[in-house]
Design an enzyme around this catalytic site. Sequence first.
Site, mmCIF file in Angstrom:
data_model
loop_
_atom_site.group_PDB
_atom_site.id
_atom_site.type_symbol
_atom_site.label_atom_id
_atom_site.label_comp_id
_atom_site.label_asym_id
_atom_site.label_seq_id
_atom_site.Cartn_x
_atom_site.Cartn_y
_atom_site.Cartn_z
ATOM 1 N N CYS A 113 0.800 -1.229 0.000
ATOM 2 C CA CYS A 113 0.000 0.000 0.000
ATOM 3 C C CYS A 113 0.831 1.276 0.000
ATOM 4 O O CYS A 113 0.336 2.335 -0.398
ATOM 5 C CB CYS A 113 -0.938 -0.003 1.203
ATOM 6 S SG CYS A 113 -1.949 -1.487 1.332
ATOM 7 N N HIS A 245 -2.977 6.988 1.920
ATOM 8 C CA HIS A 245 -3.402 5.727 1.318
ATOM 9 C C HIS A 245 -4.886 5.539 1.592
ATOM 10 O O HIS A 245 -5.355 5.685 2.728
ATOM 11 C CB HIS A 245 -2.597 4.566 1.902
ATOM 12 C CG HIS A 245 -3.208 3.230 1.605
ATOM 13 N ND1 HIS A 245 -3.589 2.866 0.331
ATOM 14 C CD2 HIS A 245 -3.531 2.185 2.421
ATOM 15 C CE1 HIS A 245 -4.110 1.647 0.367
ATOM 16 N NE2 HIS A 245 -4.092 1.218 1.615
ATOM 17 N N ASN A 275 -10.133 0.200 -1.625
ATOM 18 C CA ASN A 275 -8.691 0.128 -1.367
ATOM 19 C C ASN A 275 -8.014 -0.472 -2.596
ATOM 20 O O ASN A 275 -8.158 -1.664 -2.877
ATOM 21 C CB ASN A 275 -8.446 -0.727 -0.126
ATOM 22 C CG ASN A 275 -6.981 -0.833 0.247
ATOM 23 O OD1 ASN A 275 -6.096 -0.574 -0.564
ATOM 24 N ND2 ASN A 275 -6.715 -1.239 1.474
#
Length: 319
Positions: A113, A245, A275
């Site tokens: 990530c 993020h 995500n």
Amino acid sequence: MTGSRVVALGHYQPAKVLTNDDLAAMVDTSDEWITSRVGIKTRHVGGPDEPVDELAAHAGAKALASAGLQPSDIDLVLVATSTAIDRSPSMAARVAARLSMGSPAVLDINVVCSGFTHALAMADHTIRAGAATRALVIGADKMGDIADWTDRSTCVLLGDGAGAAVVTADPSAPDTPGGPGIGPVLWGSVPEMGNAVRIEGTPPRFAQEGQSVYRWATTQLPPIARRVCEKAGVAPEELAAVVLHQANLRIIEPVARKIGAVNAVIARDVVDSGNTSAASIPMALSKLVERGEVATGAPVLLFGFGGNLSYAGQVIRCP
């Protein structure tokens, strides 16, 4: 010393949209359950005929067009991804081939990530060292390929996409008012907690210890993000935008608040995209710029975190 600057951005997502109601027909969940816990409404999911490098190449082509550059102008391609199934050719090499580039250096970076902010720092360092002059930095992931679509705690989080940045040498960067185009990186990890986010097995599947990640992100990361601003010589209240993020709205909002960026636009692309791992930061930033929500030259905090319990952040000047 020559600095570097982000001069253009681009993003790409597959056409198929998966809503919370669609997921409710697949697993025991509901729109209310998902929205209240993670803030996500929709996510884009690519099909088997849309490999990671295709998503990456679309985003890269858009960034190059925005920069007014040809693929042959690029001498370094960095692709941050954790969903490349094949070991070779790398995603960066495949992107270079898809875009008919000349002979760039090609390198994949897997920090999950926080991959894009790591890759952006590496491009900055490479240009500062004189080993490259123009880099294409891409974050691209197909999280749908590694999702366990029977696990309601994780499959509701994930989406597919790619975001790209063109980074060029900037000899005037040290003397630029407000600091360099790409500020100093602050990066690190918590190795003993690395198993809190995993992509393991055959076939690989995504899993995480959600509460551990939430506690770490909301308590440990805000002071680190403030140190990123300090290294860049920018006070949090001077930030025009904060792009974290895009993991979970319940993480993004408290972390942004604790940073103290009271005047900043907070990227919330997670609501529409889910995500997307390494793609989330460049994709969210590209959309903010495309919508005209951040002025050219304004300071923007980029801060990636997650897999490996790693983190990396820098303040950049908005292209």
